[in-house]
Scaffold this motif. Sequence first.
Motif, PDB file in Angstrom:
ATOM      1  N   VAL A   1       0.865  -1.175   0.000  1.00  0.00           N
ATOM      2  CA  VAL A   1       0.000   0.000   0.000  1.00  0.00           C
ATOM      3  C   VAL A   1       0.903   1.227   0.000  1.00  0.00           C
ATOM      4  N   ILE A   2       0.530   2.242  -0.745  1.00  0.00           N
ATOM      5  CA  ILE A   2       1.284   3.503  -0.712  1.00  0.00           C
ATOM      6  C   ILE A   2       0.325   4.641  -0.425  1.00  0.00           C
ATOM      7  N   ASN A   3       0.793   5.608   0.330  1.00  0.00           N
ATOM      8  CA  ASN A   3       0.011   6.768   0.720  1.00  0.00           C
ATOM      9  C   ASN A   3       0.720   8.018   0.213  1.00  0.00           C
ATOM     10  N   LEU A   4       0.065   8.750  -0.668  1.00  0.00           N
ATOM     11  CA  LEU A   4       0.640   9.981  -1.195  1.00  0.00           C
ATOM     12  C   LEU A   4      -0.035  11.176  -0.533  1.00  0.00           C
TER      13      LEU A   4
ATOM     14  N   PHE B   1       3.759  10.148  -7.619  1.00  0.00           N
ATOM     15  CA  PHE B   1       3.755   9.451  -8.902  1.00  0.00           C
ATOM     16  C   PHE B   1       2.307   9.249  -9.328  1.00  0.00           C
ATOM     17  N   PRO B   2       2.054   9.200 -10.628  1.00  0.00           N
ATOM     18  CA  PRO B   2       0.690   8.893 -11.078  1.00  0.00           C
ATOM     19  C   PRO B   2       0.318   7.454 -10.698  1.00  0.00           C
ATOM     20  N   ASN B   3      -0.983   7.208 -10.510  1.00  0.00           N
ATOM     21  CA  ASN B   3      -1.448   5.874 -10.120  1.00  0.00           C
ATOM     22  C   ASN B   3      -0.985   4.797 -11.088  1.00  0.00           C
ATOM     23  N   ALA B   4      -1.025   5.073 -12.389  1.00  0.00           N
ATOM     24  CA  ALA B   4      -0.624   4.069 -13.378  1.00  0.00           C
ATOM     25  C   ALA B   4       0.844   3.665 -13.181  1.00  0.00           C
ATOM     26  N   GLU B   5       1.691   4.620 -12.862  1.00  0.00           N
ATOM     27  CA  GLU B   5       3.108   4.321 -12.624  1.00  0.00           C
ATOM     28  C   GLU B   5       3.280   3.497 -11.342  1.00  0.00           C
TER      29      GLU B   5
ATOM     30  N   MET C   1       4.838  -0.287 -10.803  1.00  0.00           N
ATOM     31  CA  MET C   1       5.874  -0.592  -9.810  1.00  0.00           C
ATOM     32  C   MET C   1       5.474  -1.780  -8.932  1.00  0.00           C
ATOM     33  N   GLY C   2       4.181  -2.087  -8.881  1.00  0.00           N
ATOM     34  CA  GLY C   2       3.729  -3.224  -8.086  1.00  0.00           C
ATOM     35  C   GLY C   2       2.775  -2.893  -6.959  1.00  0.00           C
ATOM     36  N   TYR C   3       2.407  -1.638  -6.814  1.00  0.00           N
ATOM     37  CA  TYR C   3       1.471  -1.267  -5.742  1.00  0.00           C
ATOM     38  C   TYR C   3       0.067  -1.712  -6.134  1.00  0.00           C
ATOM     39  N   LYS C   4      -0.661  -2.222  -5.147  1.00  0.00           N
ATOM     40  CA  LYS C   4      -2.022  -2.702  -5.361  1.00  0.00           C
ATOM     41  C   LYS C   4      -3.046  -1.739  -4.778  1.00  0.00           C
ATOM     42  N   ILE C   5      -2.647  -0.980  -3.787  1.00  0.00           N
ATOM     43  CA  ILE C   5      -3.563  -0.054  -3.123  1.00  0.00           C
ATOM     44  C   ILE C   5      -2.836   1.257  -2.903  1.00  0.00           C
TER      45      ILE C   5
END
Length: 171
Positions: free
Chosen positions: A147-150, A159-163, A167-171
Amino acid sequence: ITMTEQVEIIKRINDATTLPLICDLDDGYGSAINVYRTISEVSRLDVGAVFIEDQQNPKRCGHFEEHAIIPLESMVGKIHAAKDASLDPDMHLMIRTDALSATGSFERTLEIAQAYVEAGADSIFIEAIQTEQQIRDIPKRFQVPAVINLVEKGKTPMFPNAELERMGYKI
């Protein structure tokens, strides 16, 4: 806000939508015993996911300074309590760690996060990631979704969601 107030808020939101919810349960409202009670109450509501964090009280936004995390053994105990308490076998348990900003060590943060995964985290949420390389490395390190929190003007490079998905982030 107390655990009972949070459960009531979650119930109201959940009643108003068919979308699965991701519910922030702070630190689980106390020790492993409190986490057990919190998860048993929330899991009755058929939400999609919950997360608890390892930040020590008084809590602050993970992108701010001057906070600490609880001992590893205490958080592992909370994760076990959460897994044992859930009445919903489909409820996803995210675990957030503030280890990176609290310890300043990326390698120590990865060790802590791995211990949380081994204890039963369904996904791992490392708060306040500080560099592009760290962002790229995290999803590769774990057998569970990352999970990443921007946060605008936070510590994590945007970073844009598509990028992020590439990279491998799912959430």
